[in-house]
Design a protein around this motif. Structure first.
Motif, mmCIF file in Angstrom:
data_model
loop_
_atom_site.group_PDB
_atom_site.id
_atom_site.type_symbol
_atom_site.label_atom_id
_atom_site.label_comp_id
_atom_site.label_asym_id
_atom_site.label_seq_id
_atom_site.Cartn_x
_atom_site.Cartn_y
_atom_site.Cartn_z
ATOM 1 N N ALA A 270 0.841 -1.204 0.000
ATOM 2 C CA ALA A 270 0.000 0.000 0.000
ATOM 3 C C ALA A 270 0.871 1.247 0.000
ATOM 4 C CB ALA A 270 -0.942 -0.009 1.200
ATOM 5 N N TRP A 271 1.943 1.216 0.790
ATOM 6 C CA TRP A 271 2.856 2.366 0.833
ATOM 7 C C TRP A 271 3.461 2.614 -0.544
ATOM 8 C CZ3 TRP A 271 7.805 3.802 -0.244
ATOM 9 C CH2 TRP A 271 8.283 4.968 0.340
ATOM 10 N N LEU A 272 3.868 1.558 -1.226
ATOM 11 C CA LEU A 272 4.469 1.704 -2.550
ATOM 12 C C LEU A 272 3.469 2.274 -3.557
ATOM 13 C CD1 LEU A 272 6.488 -1.638 -2.628
ATOM 14 C CD2 LEU A 272 7.437 0.674 -2.445
ATOM 15 N N ARG A 273 2.210 1.860 -3.451
ATOM 16 C CA ARG A 273 1.187 2.411 -4.350
ATOM 17 C C ARG A 273 0.946 3.891 -4.065
ATOM 18 N NH1 ARG A 273 -1.367 -2.637 -3.298
ATOM 19 N NH2 ARG A 273 -2.670 -1.645 -1.694
ATOM 20 N N GLN A 274 1.001 4.263 -2.811
ATOM 21 C CA GLN A 274 0.741 5.653 -2.411
ATOM 22 C C GLN A 274 1.939 6.572 -2.655
ATOM 23 O OE1 GLN A 274 -0.338 5.184 1.698
ATOM 24 N NE2 GLN A 274 -2.201 4.019 1.217
ATOM 25 N N ASN A 275 3.101 5.979 -2.884
ATOM 26 C CA ASN A 275 4.317 6.767 -3.081
ATOM 27 C C ASN A 275 5.034 6.316 -4.358
ATOM 28 O OD1 ASN A 275 4.680 8.382 -0.326
ATOM 29 N ND2 ASN A 275 3.995 6.297 0.187
ATOM 30 N N PRO A 276 4.420 6.549 -5.519
ATOM 31 C CA PRO A 276 5.010 6.064 -6.775
ATOM 32 C C PRO A 276 6.362 6.687 -7.089
ATOM 33 C CG PRO A 276 3.193 7.576 -7.209
ATOM 34 C CD PRO A 276 3.148 7.270 -5.750
ATOM 35 N N TRP A 277 6.690 7.818 -6.477
ATOM 36 C CA TRP A 277 7.990 8.456 -6.687
ATOM 37 C C TRP A 277 9.136 7.545 -6.255
ATOM 38 C CZ3 TRP A 277 10.545 8.546 -2.136
ATOM 39 C CH2 TRP A 277 9.788 8.572 -0.965
ATOM 40 N N PHE A 278 8.866 6.615 -5.344
ATOM 41 C CA PHE A 278 9.947 5.754 -4.866
ATOM 42 C C PHE A 278 10.532 4.937 -6.012
ATOM 43 C CE2 PHE A 278 11.263 1.513 -3.501
ATOM 44 C CZ PHE A 278 12.357 1.857 -2.724
ATOM 45 N N GLU A 279 9.682 4.212 -6.733
ATOM 46 C CA GLU A 279 10.190 3.383 -7.827
ATOM 47 C C GLU A 279 10.527 4.212 -9.061
ATOM 48 O OE1 GLU A 279 9.261 -0.573 -8.452
ATOM 49 O OE2 GLU A 279 7.776 -0.724 -6.860
ATOM 50 N N ALA A 280 9.867 5.347 -9.238
ATOM 51 C CA ALA A 280 10.117 6.167 -10.416
ATOM 52 C C ALA A 280 11.397 7.001 -10.295
ATOM 53 C CB ALA A 280 8.933 7.100 -10.668
ATOM 54 N N GLU A 281 11.703 7.465 -9.081
ATOM 55 C CA GLU A 281 12.811 8.402 -8.903
ATOM 56 C C GLU A 281 13.974 7.829 -8.088
ATOM 57 O OE1 GLU A 281 11.288 12.091 -7.339
ATOM 58 O OE2 GLU A 281 9.482 11.967 -8.584
ATOM 59 N N LEU A 282 13.663 7.182 -6.978
ATOM 60 C CA LEU A 282 14.739 6.694 -6.109
ATOM 61 C C LEU A 282 15.378 5.422 -6.660
ATOM 62 C CD1 LEU A 282 14.623 6.526 -2.221
ATOM 63 C CD2 LEU A 282 15.683 4.729 -3.575
ATOM 64 N N VAL A 283 14.587 4.477 -7.097
ATOM 65 C CA VAL A 283 15.126 3.180 -7.520
ATOM 66 C C VAL A 283 16.146 3.306 -8.653
ATOM 67 C CG1 VAL A 283 14.550 0.966 -8.598
ATOM 68 C CG2 VAL A 283 13.255 1.767 -6.610
ATOM 69 N N PRO A 284 15.934 4.140 -9.676
ATOM 70 C CA PRO A 284 16.969 4.264 -10.716
ATOM 71 C C PRO A 284 18.309 4.751 -10.160
ATOM 72 C CG PRO A 284 14.889 5.116 -11.531
ATOM 73 C CD PRO A 284 14.696 4.861 -10.070
ATOM 74 N N VAL A 285 18.281 5.690 -9.226
ATOM 75 C CA VAL A 285 19.524 6.167 -8.600
ATOM 76 C C VAL A 285 20.137 5.058 -7.752
ATOM 77 C CG1 VAL A 285 20.505 7.836 -6.979
ATOM 78 C CG2 VAL A 285 18.750 8.561 -8.620
ATOM 79 N N LEU A 286 19.302 4.332 -7.045
ATOM 80 C CA LEU A 286 19.767 3.204 -6.249
ATOM 81 C C LEU A 286 20.506 2.196 -7.122
ATOM 82 C CD1 LEU A 286 19.776 1.371 -3.697
ATOM 83 C CD2 LEU A 286 17.489 0.595 -4.396
ATOM 84 N N ARG A 287 19.948 1.856 -8.263
ATOM 85 C CA ARG A 287 20.580 0.870 -9.142
ATOM 86 C C ARG A 287 21.932 1.371 -9.667
ATOM 87 N NH1 ARG A 287 15.164 -1.013 -12.528
ATOM 88 N NH2 ARG A 287 14.309 -2.348 -10.867
ATOM 89 N N GLN A 288 22.022 2.654 -9.958
ATOM 90 C CA GLN A 288 23.288 3.215 -10.413
ATOM 91 C C GLN A 288 24.349 3.102 -9.320
ATOM 92 O OE1 GLN A 288 22.486 7.239 -11.616
ATOM 93 N NE2 GLN A 288 21.271 6.627 -13.408
#
Length: 208
Positions: A183-201
Motif C-alpha cells: 500500500a505504501w508503494l502504491r501511495q508513493n510512486p515516486w519511490f520506484e520512479a525516482e529513487l530506484v533508478p539512482v539506487l541501481r546506479q
C-alpha cells in the motif's frame, strides 16, 4: 572491534552469541535457539542494513531468502550471485536472530541487545563500506540518528538530501520490501520512479 581482532574472529564470536537466550537484558528470553544471520567481509563496499531475520531466513541461515529478498534484489538491479557474494555485499540487520512473533503472527521488533553489543564492532571491521541501505524504521533510527521518530515516509522522501550528506559511509533510506508495504508503494510512486533508478546506479558502481 577490539584491538588486534580480525573480522573473521568477530564473526565467529557473533555467530555463537546467545545473549538473548541466556542473559537477555530487556525482554523475556528468545523463545527458540539463536541462529545469527550476517554476511560481511573486509572488501564489501555496499551494506544492506535491514530489520531482523524472519521465519524463512531463520530456517535457511541466509539473509533475504524470501519474497522480500526477490523484491529487494529487483530494486537493486542485481541477481543472487552478486547479492550473496560477501566480498561485494554485506548484510547487517539490526537484529541478527529471528525475534519471534507477536500474538497476531507478525514478527517482533529486533532485539535491542544486538545493536548495542555488535554493531559498532562490525562496522569498524568493514572500513571499505561506502553506502549503507537503511531498510525500515529500525535501521533508519540507528544509521540516521537525527531522523529518529520522523517516520518512514518523511525519512525516505528526503533521500536526496541524505544521500548527498558529506558523511562516510553515506546512508540511503529505503522502505522494507515486504508485501506489507504494498500500500505504501502504491501511495508513493515516486519511490520506484525516482529513487530506484539512482539506487541501481549506486549499486552497480559499488559491486562492479
Amino acid at each position: 572491534m577490539t584491538a588486534g581482532e580480525t573480522l573473521e574472529e568477530l564473526l565467529q564470536e557473533l555467530r555463537a552469541c546467545r545473549i538473548c537466550r541466556d542473559t537477555p537484558r530487556y525482554l523475556p528470553p528468545l523463545p527458540h535457539q539463536p541462529r545469527p544471520v550476517i554476511q560481511a567481509s573486509v572488501t564489501a563496499r555496499l551494506c544492506i542494513a535491514g530489520q531482523a531475520p524472519g521465519t524463512r531466513v531463520h530456517a535457511s541461515g541466509r539473509p533475504f531468502t524470501d519474497p522480500s529478498g526477490v523484491r529487494l534484489r529487483r530494486w537493486l538491479g542485481i541477481g543472487e550471485t552478486v547479492f550473496y557474494d560477501p566480498a561485494r555485499v554485506a548484510v547487517v540487520p539490526m537484529g541478527f536472530c529471528f525475534p519471534g512473533q507477536d500474538a497476531k503472527g507478525g514478527d517482533l521488533p529486533p532485539r535491542r541487545e544486538c545493536a548495542q553489543t555488535w554493531h559498532e564492532r562490525v562496522f569498524a571491521a568493514m572500513p571499505r563500506i561506502e553506502l549503507v541501505l537503511a531498510i525500515g524504521r529500525y535501521a533508519q533510527d540507528w544509521h540516521l540518528g537525527d531522523r529518529k521518530g520522523r517516520g518512514l515516509t518523511a525519512t525516505v522522501s528526503e533521500w536526496r538530501e541524505l544521500l548527498a550528506r558529506p558523511t562516510y559511509p553515506r546512508v540511503l533510506p529505503l522502505p522494507h520490501p515486504s508485501w506489507r508495504n504494498n500500500a505504501w508503494l502504491r501511495q508513493n510512486p515516486w519511490f520506484e520512479a525516482e529513487l530506484v533508478p539512482v539506487l541501481r546506479q549506486e549499486v552497480a558502481r559499488l559491486v562492479a
